[in-house]
Design an enzyme around this catalytic site. Structure first.
Site, PDB file in Angstrom:
ATOM      1  N   ASN A   6      19.093  34.323 -26.080  1.00 35.42           N
ATOM      2  CA  ASN A   6      19.319  34.995 -24.791  1.00 35.42           C
ATOM      3  C   ASN A   6      19.605  36.482 -25.063  1.00 35.42           C
ATOM      4  O   ASN A   6      20.551  36.812 -25.790  1.00 35.42           O
ATOM      5  CB  ASN A   6      20.510  34.316 -24.100  1.00 35.42           C
ATOM      6  N   HIS A   9      22.553  40.472 -23.131  1.00 37.48           N
ATOM      7  CA  HIS A   9      23.579  41.464 -23.448  1.00 37.48           C
ATOM      8  C   HIS A   9      23.044  42.710 -24.142  1.00 37.48           C
ATOM      9  O   HIS A   9      23.761  43.702 -24.278  1.00 37.48           O
ATOM     10  CB  HIS A   9      24.744  40.810 -24.182  1.00 37.48           C
ATOM     11  N   HIS A  42      18.613  35.928 -17.954  1.00 39.00           N
ATOM     12  CA  HIS A  42      19.190  35.514 -16.664  1.00 39.00           C
ATOM     13  C   HIS A  42      19.005  36.685 -15.699  1.00 39.00           C
ATOM     14  O   HIS A  42      19.621  37.734 -15.872  1.00 39.00           O
ATOM     15  CB  HIS A  42      20.676  35.196 -16.875  1.00 39.00           C
ATOM     16  N   ARG A  44      20.024  38.058 -12.578  1.00 38.32           N
ATOM     17  CA  ARG A  44      21.098  37.835 -11.602  1.00 38.32           C
ATOM     18  C   ARG A  44      20.806  38.552 -10.296  1.00 38.32           C
ATOM     19  O   ARG A  44      20.110  39.580 -10.290  1.00 38.32           O
ATOM     20  CB  ARG A  44      22.433  38.348 -12.161  1.00 38.32           C
ATOM     21  N   ARG A  48      22.798  42.918 -12.889  1.00 38.70           N
ATOM     22  CA  ARG A  48      23.775  43.662 -13.687  1.00 38.70           C
ATOM     23  C   ARG A  48      23.317  43.904 -15.122  1.00 38.70           C
ATOM     24  O   ARG A  48      23.802  44.774 -15.801  1.00 38.70           O
ATOM     25  CB  ARG A  48      25.126  42.966 -13.675  1.00 38.70           C
ATOM     26  N   HIS A  49      22.395  43.079 -15.620  1.00 37.73           N
ATOM     27  CA  HIS A  49      21.846  43.367 -16.960  1.00 37.73           C
ATOM     28  C   HIS A  49      20.309  43.341 -16.924  1.00 37.73           C
ATOM     29  O   HIS A  49      19.690  44.396 -16.876  1.00 37.73           O
ATOM     30  CB  HIS A  49      22.459  42.490 -18.059  1.00 37.73           C
ATOM     31  N   GLU A  69      16.529  32.019 -16.550  1.00 36.92           N
ATOM     32  CA  GLU A  69      17.747  31.439 -15.943  1.00 36.92           C
ATOM     33  C   GLU A  69      17.952  32.095 -14.607  1.00 36.92           C
ATOM     34  O   GLU A  69      17.866  33.334 -14.509  1.00 36.92           O
ATOM     35  CB  GLU A  69      18.945  31.826 -16.811  1.00 36.92           C
ATOM     36  N   THR A 100      28.228  32.656 -16.836  1.00 36.13           N
ATOM     37  CA  THR A 100      28.147  31.371 -16.131  1.00 36.13           C
ATOM     38  C   THR A 100      29.347  30.515 -16.551  1.00 36.13           C
ATOM     39  O   THR A 100      29.577  30.301 -17.739  1.00 36.13           O
ATOM     40  CB  THR A 100      26.832  30.661 -16.516  1.00 36.13           C
ATOM     41  N   GLU A 150      20.167  21.145 -19.479  1.00 31.65           N
ATOM     42  CA  GLU A 150      20.877  21.885 -20.536  1.00 31.65           C
ATOM     43  C   GLU A 150      22.351  21.528 -20.378  1.00 31.65           C
ATOM     44  O   GLU A 150      22.965  21.799 -19.346  1.00 31.65           O
ATOM     45  CB  GLU A 150      20.667  23.392 -20.391  1.00 31.65           C
ATOM     46  N   HIS A 189      25.840  27.562 -24.351  1.00 36.83           N
ATOM     47  CA  HIS A 189      26.935  28.367 -23.809  1.00 36.83           C
ATOM     48  C   HIS A 189      28.123  28.391 -24.757  1.00 36.83           C
ATOM     49  O   HIS A 189      28.649  27.339 -25.132  1.00 36.83           O
ATOM     50  CB  HIS A 189      27.404  27.917 -22.420  1.00 36.83           C
ATOM     51  N   GLY A 190      28.490  29.596 -25.148  1.00 37.91           N
ATOM     52  CA  GLY A 190      29.666  29.789 -25.994  1.00 37.91           C
ATOM     53  C   GLY A 190      29.475  29.382 -27.451  1.00 37.91           C
ATOM     54  O   GLY A 190      30.436  29.379 -28.226  1.00 37.91           O
TER      55      GLY A 190
HETATM   56  N1  PXP Z   1      22.905  28.681 -21.337  1.00 36.81           N
HETATM   57  C1  PXP Z   1      23.173  29.104 -20.086  1.00 36.81           C
HETATM   58  C2  PXP Z   1      22.748  28.247 -18.949  1.00 36.81           C
HETATM   59  C3  PXP Z   1      23.819  30.349 -19.847  1.00 36.81           C
HETATM   60  O1  PXP Z   1      24.094  30.733 -18.594  1.00 36.81           O
HETATM   61  C4  PXP Z   1      24.143  31.157 -20.962  1.00 36.81           C
HETATM   62  C5  PXP Z   1      24.775  32.496 -20.744  1.00 36.81           C
HETATM   63  O2  PXP Z   1      23.882  33.345 -20.084  1.00 36.81           O
HETATM   64  C6  PXP Z   1      23.832  30.676 -22.252  1.00 36.81           C
HETATM   65  C7  PXP Z   1      23.241  29.430 -22.415  1.00 36.81           C
HETATM   66  C8  PXP Z   1      24.151  31.470 -23.461  1.00 36.81           C
HETATM   67  O3  PXP Z   1      25.542  31.546 -23.596  1.00 36.81           O
HETATM   68  P1  PXP Z   1      26.190  32.516 -24.655  1.00 36.81           P
HETATM   69  O4  PXP Z   1      25.825  33.906 -24.271  1.00 36.81           O
HETATM   70  O5  PXP Z   1      27.645  32.230 -24.544  1.00 36.81           O
HETATM   71  O6  PXP Z   1      25.626  32.127 -25.997  1.00 36.81           O
END
Ligand code: PXP
Length: 254
Positions: A6, A9, A42, A44, A48-49, A69, A100, A150, A189-190
């Site tokens: 992703n 950022h 993503h 949005r 914002r990004h 996304e 998210t 997911e 995520h995370g």
């Molecule tokens: N999966 C989804 C659905 C997300 O919304 C995000 C964050 O945009 C990620 C994965 C990736 O998460 P992270 O940036 O914490 O690795």
């Protein structure tokens, strides 16, 4: 197991100055050269990004697999069916959130999501739903026609010790059940360089979706080279130029 990167950022840093760099489209290309199996962005509501220009260019340069996304809104569905990413992941979206915050509320959103999945599917685009590791959420995802889920790993990522182990088991059960009902199963995520092992060793996961941690590491591992390149440009431009001679009293202060 696929790794889908992703690049949101990279765009966050660009938007901090509203300038042209760093470009998430270039970052995506470099991630693919590094072995990424897919790229996620993503888009949005507040842009914002990632913005519309990024998405359109990414569609041109990401051969496979561009994952968009987005929230299940009319505006986003229109954009998705026009740009045609390789897949869409529907996520909940709140304006005030930093990222998210969890999977979708599948029971409350069921009928709305069923319609969104159909519209996106009708344009030939497979749909994944971002859900919490709950059997009922997997069940509803299957019922409303999703192609993939997911599983949200954000809670796992924020926990430690026994609590993290418990959450890992919840994820393993959700993955098993999703596989059993015939849903392709992803997770994300995370996830970072320290907590990846538990999730990457789960059987039945198709792909991991990781952003923040990879972009963070890229910033740090690239700093040395970036400074050397700037030093080199400064050195070349100043070759042969006379150095300013400051008064020695001033120099002694440094
Ligand atoms: N999966 C989804 C659905 C997300 O919304 C995000 C964050 O945009 C990620 C994965 C990736 O998460 P992270 O940036 O914490 O690795």
């Amino acid at each position: 197991m696929m790794l889908c990167v992703n690049v949101d950022h990279v765009a966050t840093v660009r938007e901090a100055r509203k300038t042209f760099e760093p470009d998430p489209v270039v970052a995506a290309t470099l991630a693919i050269l590094g072995g990424a199996d897919g790229i996620t962005v993503h888009l949005r509501e507040d842009r914002r990004h990632i913005n519309d220009r990024d998405l359109r260019l990414l569609r041109g340069v990401v051969p496979h697999e561009l994952n968009l996304e987005m929230a299940a809104t009319e505006e986003m569905i229109r954009i998705a069916t026009d740009v045609k990413p390789d897949m869409v992941t529907l996520v909940p979206e709140k304006r005030e959130e930093l990222t998210t915050e969890g999977g979708m509320d599948m029971l409350a959103q069921k009928e709305h999501l069923r319609k969104a999945v159909k519209k996106i599917n009708d344009a030939g685009i497979p749909v994944s739903l971002f859900i919490n590791p709950e059997i009922i959420d997997v069940d509803v995802s299957k019922e409303i026609g999703a192609d993939m889920v997911e599983i949200h790993t954000g809670f796992y990522s924020n926990l430690r010790g026994k609590k993290q182990e418990g959450e890992l088991h919840r994820i393993i059960n959700a993955v098993k059940f999703a596989n059993k009902v015939g849903l392709m199963t992803n997770a994300g995520h995370g996830l970072n360089y320290f907590n990846i092992k538990g999730i990457a060793s789960i059987e039945g996961i198709r792909g991991l979706y990781i952003g923040h941690s990879i972009i963070s590491r890229a910033v740090l591992s690239g700093i040395e080279k970036a400074v050397m390149e700037m030093k080199d440009l400064i050195h070349k431009a100043s070759l042969g130029k006379r150095a300013i001679e400051y008064p020695s009293a001033l120099m002694q202060k440094l």
